[in-house]
Design a protein around this motif. Structure first.
Motif, PDB file in Angstrom:
ATOM      1  N   ASN A 198     -11.934  -2.532   6.123  1.00 39.58           N
ATOM      2  CA  ASN A 198     -10.708  -3.151   6.636  1.00 39.58           C
ATOM      3  C   ASN A 198     -10.209  -2.418   7.877  1.00 39.58           C
ATOM      4  O   ASN A 198      -9.796  -3.028   8.861  1.00 39.58           O
ATOM      5  N   ILE A 199     -10.237  -1.087   7.811  1.00 42.08           N
ATOM      6  CA  ILE A 199      -9.758  -0.294   8.956  1.00 42.08           C
ATOM      7  C   ILE A 199     -10.641  -0.540  10.187  1.00 42.08           C
ATOM      8  O   ILE A 199     -10.144  -0.776  11.300  1.00 42.08           O
TER       9      ILE A 199
ATOM     10  N   ASN B  44     -21.340   0.942   1.323  1.00 42.62           N
ATOM     11  CA  ASN B  44     -20.753   0.023   0.347  1.00 42.62           C
ATOM     12  C   ASN B  44     -21.846  -0.529  -0.578  1.00 42.62           C
ATOM     13  O   ASN B  44     -21.664  -0.603  -1.803  1.00 42.62           O
TER      14      ASN B  44
ATOM     15  N   GLU C  20      -4.289  -7.824   4.617  1.00 45.52           N
ATOM     16  CA  GLU C  20      -4.347  -6.845   5.716  1.00 45.52           C
ATOM     17  C   GLU C  20      -3.749  -7.508   6.945  1.00 45.52           C
ATOM     18  O   GLU C  20      -4.445  -8.125   7.754  1.00 45.52           O
TER      19      GLU C  20
ATOM     20  N   ASP D  28      -9.632 -13.789   2.141  1.00 45.72           N
ATOM     21  CA  ASP D  28     -10.052 -12.448   1.721  1.00 45.72           C
ATOM     22  C   ASP D  28     -10.228 -12.459   0.201  1.00 45.72           C
ATOM     23  O   ASP D  28      -9.632 -13.289  -0.507  1.00 45.72           O
TER      24      ASP D  28
ATOM     25  N   SER E 279     -14.576   1.127  -3.638  1.00 48.27           N
ATOM     26  CA  SER E 279     -13.185   0.835  -3.282  1.00 48.27           C
ATOM     27  C   SER E 279     -12.832   1.466  -1.928  1.00 48.27           C
ATOM     28  O   SER E 279     -12.212   0.825  -1.064  1.00 48.27           O
ATOM     29  N   ALA E 280     -13.243   2.722  -1.743  1.00 48.04           N
ATOM     30  CA  ALA E 280     -12.912   3.427  -0.494  1.00 48.04           C
ATOM     31  C   ALA E 280     -13.630   2.806   0.705  1.00 48.04           C
ATOM     32  O   ALA E 280     -13.039   2.663   1.787  1.00 48.04           O
ATOM     33  N   THR E 281     -14.883   2.403   0.515  1.00 43.13           N
ATOM     34  CA  THR E 281     -15.601   1.798   1.640  1.00 43.13           C
ATOM     35  C   THR E 281     -15.028   0.425   1.978  1.00 43.13           C
ATOM     36  O   THR E 281     -15.034   0.006   3.133  1.00 43.13           O
ATOM     37  N   HIS E 282     -14.513  -0.251   0.954  1.00 42.59           N
ATOM     38  CA  HIS E 282     -13.832  -1.526   1.206  1.00 42.59           C
ATOM     39  C   HIS E 282     -12.631  -1.297   2.119  1.00 42.59           C
ATOM     40  O   HIS E 282     -12.422  -2.028   3.095  1.00 42.59           O
ATOM     41  N   GLU E 283     -11.864  -0.266   1.814  1.00 44.83           N
ATOM     42  CA  GLU E 283     -10.717   0.056   2.664  1.00 44.83           C
ATOM     43  C   GLU E 283     -11.156   0.430   4.072  1.00 44.83           C
ATOM     44  O   GLU E 283     -10.546   0.035   5.065  1.00 44.83           O
TER      45      GLU E 283
ATOM     46  N   HIS F 105     -15.426  -6.526   0.656  1.00 47.37           N
ATOM     47  CA  HIS F 105     -16.008  -6.170  -0.636  1.00 47.37           C
ATOM     48  C   HIS F 105     -17.223  -7.045  -0.870  1.00 47.37           C
ATOM     49  O   HIS F 105     -17.179  -8.238  -0.636  1.00 47.37           O
TER      50      HIS F 105
ATOM     51  N   ARG G 118     -10.209  -9.379  -1.941  1.00 42.39           N
ATOM     52  CA  ARG G 118      -9.449  -8.340  -2.656  1.00 42.39           C
ATOM     53  C   ARG G 118      -8.019  -8.312  -2.144  1.00 42.39           C
ATOM     54  O   ARG G 118      -7.749  -7.807  -1.055  1.00 42.39           O
TER      55      ARG G 118
END
Lengths: 134, 219
Positions: free
Chosen positions: B20-21, B72, A16, A58, B13-17, A88, A60
């Protein structure tokens, strides 16, 4: 804390890039030298030519995963401290990084003061100086 | 079960993204605050509003971060199968995840702090479902402005059979003005988990037997 960490060299491995470069900017404002690698492969390649005091990793990532990167770091650079910074947090990931021996495991979004404290502890710089908190 | 695993996997997976945001927004706002702290505010029209805007970003990022972490963990509960679950941790998670339902009812929810773990034998997903249903049952009896206090504690009661102390873990959902009832769904799920579900004026209380060996609880 700023004085404790001044001059620390950090390899930040995270795909990222917006996150990595912004976090690097904040660490650099506190006197650290930070190099961003956007993949595990790039991070390991950097380590082959430069030395660092600390790796932030990181979990993932596309290509070489954080877990595999961590295994190679442990194998090739057993004394290099590694802190995992990950969005994660599965039980399996947590167990795996504990088994490999880490200096820290922080969840994204990172509490910045917690990260600075983890860096100071991980690199053995904590307790060397007093009255420098920020 | 396959559906649950699928949903958990996609949600994780979506909460991981999303984390990041949120992390990028957080660090970008914080970097701007760092620079202003070092150099002062830029001299421009309405520049004095910048710290206020950055503070709002920080507050909302913290709010989003709390929800996303709990979401998550909720997603992972579908695939992580520890033998025992930390009741204190899952109660705190449900307290955050139920915030919207509480808000819509015009109520508030306060999680009382608890130090240490309270291990109970339960499937994590069913345990969270039970706790969520208990919140909904209290909300069903609550009125606008009621505050629900969610707390966990260990307790020891003397067993009526042997007279020896029985170790138990309790979750209490208290709202002084309400007269809650345990719904059929809550009662049957509690039974499935080996827990007791009690409704009394001002509270619903869930009582769990503590396992003899408290191992395998994730810190």
């Amino acid at each position: 804390m700023k004085a404790l960490l001044f001059g620390l060299s950090v390899l930040l491995i995270d795909d990222e890039e917006d996150f990595a470069h912004t976090l690097a900017g904040r660490l650099e404002l506190r006197g650290m030298r930070v190099l961003v690698a956007s993949s595990g492969e790039e991070g390991l390649a950097r380590l082959a030519t430069e030395s660092f005091d600390q790796v932030l990793l990181d979990m993932r990532m596309p290509g070489l995963s954080g877990a595999e990167t961590l295994r190679q770091l442990r194998s090739g650079y057993p004394d290099l401290p590694v802190i995992v910074v990950s969005g994660h947090s599965s039980q399996a990931d947590y167990d795996m990084v504990q088994a490999l021996g880490l200096q820290g495991y922080l969840a994204k979004p990172v509490d910045f003061e917690e990260l600075l404290a983890a860096l100071a502890k991980s690199t053995g710089r904590i307790g060397q100086e007093k009255g420098t908190g920020q | 079960m396959r559906d649950v695993l699928f949903m958990g996997s996609v949600l994780a997976s979506a909460t991981h993204e999303m984390q990041n945001i949120i992390a990028i927004i957080k660090e970008s706002g914080a970097l701007a605050e760092d620079i202003i702290a070092m150099n002062g505010l830029p001299r421009m029209k309405h520049g004095e509003k910048i710290p206020q805007a950055l503070a709002a970003i920080r507050e909302q990022v913290d709010r989003g971060r709390r929800i996303m972490r709990m979401l998550n963990a909720f997603a992972h509960a579908a695939s992580d199968f520890p033998e025992v679950c930390d009741l204190a941790r899952y109660t705190a998670q449900v307290g955050v995840l139920a915030a919207r339902a509480v808000l819509i009812k015009g109520c508030s929810l306060t999680s009382a702090p608890h130090s240490g773990t309270l291990p109970v034998k339960a499937n994590a997903l069913l345990l969270m479902q039970l706790l969520y249903l208990a919140v909904l049952d209290v909300l069903a009896a609550a009125g606008k402005g009621d505050n629900i206090v969610l707390s966990v504690r260990a307790a020891q009661d003397s067993s009526p059979d042997s007279g020896t102390p029985d170790a138990r873990a309790c979750v209490a959902l208290r709202a002084s003005t309400v007269l809650p009832l345990c719904s059929q769904g809550l009662t049957s799920l509690a039974k499935e988990l080996g827990a007791d579900c009690l409704a009394e004026p001002g509270a619903i209380i869930l009582v769990f037997p503590l396992p003899e060996v408290a191992e395998g609880v994730r810190p």
